[in-house]
Design an enzyme around this catalytic site. Structure first.
Site, PDB file in Angstrom:
ATOM      1  N   PRO A  22      58.152  40.220 -10.494  1.00 28.42           N
ATOM      2  CG  PRO A  22      56.198  41.119  -9.637  1.00 28.42           C
ATOM      3  CD  PRO A  22      56.865  40.765 -10.917  1.00 28.42           C
ATOM      4  CB  ALA A  55      55.739  42.353  -2.958  1.00 32.07           C
ATOM      5  CG  HIS A 173      51.572  43.178  -5.660  1.00 29.77           C
ATOM      6  ND1 HIS A 173      50.670  42.438  -6.389  1.00 29.77           N
ATOM      7  CD2 HIS A 173      52.299  42.276  -4.944  1.00 29.77           C
ATOM      8  CE1 HIS A 173      50.859  41.151  -6.109  1.00 29.77           C
ATOM      9  NE2 HIS A 173      51.835  41.031  -5.245  1.00 29.77           N
ATOM     10  CE1 TYR A 178      50.045  39.292   0.130  1.00 30.64           C
ATOM     11  CE2 TYR A 178      50.517  39.227  -2.219  1.00 30.64           C
ATOM     12  CZ  TYR A 178      50.689  38.712  -0.944  1.00 30.64           C
ATOM     13  OH  TYR A 178      51.496  37.612  -0.746  1.00 30.64           O
ATOM     14  NE  ARG A 225      52.773  40.519 -11.685  1.00 27.59           N
ATOM     15  CZ  ARG A 225      53.282  39.345 -11.333  1.00 27.59           C
ATOM     16  NH1 ARG A 225      53.425  39.023 -10.065  1.00 27.59           N
ATOM     17  NH2 ARG A 225      53.655  38.480 -12.253  1.00 27.59           N
TER      18      ARG A 225
HETATM   19  C1  LIG Z   1      59.445  32.690  -5.064  1.00 26.07           C
HETATM   20  C2  LIG Z   1      58.343  33.513  -5.674  1.00 26.07           C
HETATM   21  C3  LIG Z   1      58.034  34.738  -5.098  1.00 26.07           C
HETATM   22  C4  LIG Z   1      57.047  35.564  -5.658  1.00 26.07           C
HETATM   23  N1  LIG Z   1      56.810  36.803  -5.116  1.00 26.07           N
HETATM   24  C5  LIG Z   1      55.987  37.675  -5.767  1.00 26.07           C
HETATM   25  C6  LIG Z   1      55.919  39.040  -5.361  1.00 26.07           C
HETATM   26  O1  LIG Z   1      56.617  39.495  -4.438  1.00 26.07           O
HETATM   27  N2  LIG Z   1      55.076  39.856  -6.049  1.00 26.07           N
HETATM   28  C7  LIG Z   1      54.304  39.399  -7.101  1.00 26.07           C
HETATM   29  O2  LIG Z   1      53.550  40.177  -7.690  1.00 26.07           O
HETATM   30  N3  LIG Z   1      54.379  38.111  -7.511  1.00 26.07           N
HETATM   31  C8  LIG Z   1      55.223  37.257  -6.889  1.00 26.07           C
HETATM   32  N4  LIG Z   1      55.377  35.974  -7.380  1.00 26.07           N
HETATM   33  C9  LIG Z   1      54.675  35.572  -8.607  1.00 26.07           C
HETATM   34  C10 LIG Z   1      55.583  35.766  -9.827  1.00 26.07           C
HETATM   35  O3  LIG Z   1      55.800  37.152 -10.086  1.00 26.07           O
HETATM   36  C11 LIG Z   1      54.958  35.149 -11.104  1.00 26.07           C
HETATM   37  O4  LIG Z   1      53.673  35.689 -11.264  1.00 26.07           O
HETATM   38  C12 LIG Z   1      54.875  33.632 -11.007  1.00 26.07           C
HETATM   39  O5  LIG Z   1      56.135  33.076 -10.646  1.00 26.07           O
HETATM   40  C13 LIG Z   1      54.412  33.046 -12.341  1.00 26.07           C
HETATM   41  O6  LIG Z   1      55.353  33.327 -13.362  1.00 26.07           O
HETATM   42  P1  LIG Z   1      56.286  32.167 -13.936  1.00 26.07           P
HETATM   43  O7  LIG Z   1      55.357  31.088 -14.442  1.00 26.07           O
HETATM   44  O8  LIG Z   1      57.123  32.785 -15.002  1.00 26.07           O
HETATM   45  O9  LIG Z   1      57.115  31.654 -12.773  1.00 26.07           O
HETATM   46  C14 LIG Z   1      56.334  35.128  -6.811  1.00 26.07           C
HETATM   47  C15 LIG Z   1      56.645  33.879  -7.366  1.00 26.07           C
HETATM   48  C16 LIG Z   1      57.642  33.093  -6.829  1.00 26.07           C
HETATM   49  C17 LIG Z   1      57.997  31.776  -7.485  1.00 26.07           C
END
Ligand SMILES: Cc1cc2nc3c(=O)[nH]c(=O)nc-3n(C[C@H](O)[C@H](O)[C@H](O)COP(=O)(O)O)c2cc1C
Length: 365
Positions: A22, A55, A173, A178, A225
């Site tokens: 997400p 989210a 989430h 949060y 999550r």
């Molecule tokens: C731009 C951005 C926005 C994110 N928004 C959310 C979100 O809305 N909800 C959530 O649970 N995690 C959010 N995350 C966390 C990601 O889901 C993920 O846990 C994080 O990028 C680590 O994974 P990766 O190493 O593959 O990037 C966000 C991450 C990024 C980079």
């Protein structure tokens, strides 16, 4: 490749074990509903085994930077319907992530007289990107016991809107500091009612939400999550292992579709255990019998290794998915990956959003 083998979530069969994590991208309309551009972004990524949306807020009290999304009004469901239709049209599956920001809402974007809410009146020590600039969070208003059922009801209503929109399921989430995480962890939950004190009491809010949302979709279409080690803004727990053992056991009992755990591979990393504390994935694996989705920092190789070793059933990818709409194809071919541009994560508009090339655009596949 084991990452490319099917896996079941509830009654759904996913064609591969690559999920899109997400990610908030702040491209929705003023009404907080997604538009055609957002639909195009998700449709481009439909070859993922499972897409998880950004989210989406369940309440007007859960609001952050402009362009972020919600799913509590009919207008939101109409927007998300075009996303679900476009994804299904490309043969994909999509779960909607539901959240309430609690003490991390941007006070400047609430209606006059409103304040962010939380389990207890303890402000986050973080700064956050708000409507205009960075801001420091204020002191939240502690929810009264009688109000908690209303918040659970907001999650139920949001799930009903997501169902109307044609989403395939829900991810709750309960991570990243949060509202649900604020209830789970004892640094932010000092309540003395049935939602505070013992671990069982602190987990109650999450379980009531899972139950409410399962009433709409069926438990097998509900994922949760968690981020056990998340400590930003002064959140945390005095016994992380015991807390998340209880969470995993309770969710196992409820028969949810999957558990999505964020745990970095290094001690002391932002999402890793502190020095001297254990990694929790092995414990979660033992206690939770359903599909386990791992996240944070995975590459093609480390994800494949995790599936082969049996430490996870699926792996979700965040930043790699921002830059590679055809990540599954690239993994399958072991093709080079585009690099994401963090400056454009929340920029608005198509640049750095829908304009990352797929291999076939380059004539390579
Ligand atoms: C731009 C951005 C926005 C994110 N928004 C959310 C979100 O809305 N909800 C959530 O649970 N995690 C959010 N995350 C966390 C990601 O889901 C993920 O846990 C994080 O990028 C680590 O994974 P990766 O190493 O593959 O990037 C966000 C991450 C990024 C980079």
């Amino acid at each position: 490749m084991h990452l490319m083998t099917p896996v079941r979530i509830g009654d759904l069969t996913l064609p591969n074990r690559v999920a899109m994590a997400p990610m908030t991208r702040a491209r929705s309309s003023e009404s907080r509903a997604p538009n055609e551009l957002v639909a195009e972004y998700y449709a481009q990524r439909a070859s993922a085994g499972l897409l998880i949306t950004e989210a989406c807020s369940v309440s007007p009290l859960s609001v952050s930077r402009p362009g972020t999304s919600a799913i509590y009004l009919d207008v939101h469901a109409e927007g998300w319907r075009q996303v679900a239709e476009r994804v299904h049209g490309r043969g994909g599956r999509i779960f909607q992530q539901l959240y309430h920001m609690g003490r991390k809402a941007d006070p400047s974007r609430l209606s006059p007289g409103e304040r962010p809410v939380g389990p207890s009146a303890i402000p986050s020590q973080q700064q956050a990107g708000g409507a205009n600039t960075y801001f420091q969070f204020g002191e939240p208003r502690a929810l009264a016991t009688a109000e908690v059922a209303g918040v659970v009801g907001e999650f139920r209503n949001a799930a009903a809107q997501a169902h109307k929109a044609g989403m395939d399921g829900i991810e709750i989430h309960a991570a990243q500091g949060y509202l649900i995480d604020q209830f789970l962890k004892d640094a932010t939950n000092r309540r003395t009612d049935r939602y505070g004190g013992s671990i069982a009491n602190r987990v109650r809010f999450l379980l009531e939400i899972v139950d409410a949302v399962s009433g709409v979709f069926g438990a097998g279409r509900v994922g949760v999550r968690i981020s056990p080690h998340y400590r930003d803004g002064g959140i945390g727990d005095s016994d992380t292992t015991a807390l998340f053992r209880h969470v995993a056991a309770a969710l196992n009992e409820l028969g949810i579709g999957y558990l999505h755990a964020i745990e970095a591979g290094e001690v002391g990393a932002r999402q890793g255990p502190p020095e001297g504390k254990p990694f929790l994935m092995p414990m979660l694996r033992q206690v939770f019998g359903g599909p386990l989705m791992a996240n944070s920092g995975f590459t093609r190789q480390s994800a494949e290794a995790a599936i082969v070793a049996g430490t996870a059933d699926l792996v979700s990818f965040g930043s790699l998915y921002i830059a590679n709409p055809d990540l599954v194809e690239r993994f399958r071919l072991d093709a080079p990956l585009n690099r994401p541009d963090p400056e454009k994560y929340y920029l608005g508009g198509p640049s750095g959003y829908t304009d990352y090339p797929a291999l076939r655009d380059n004539g390579a596949a």
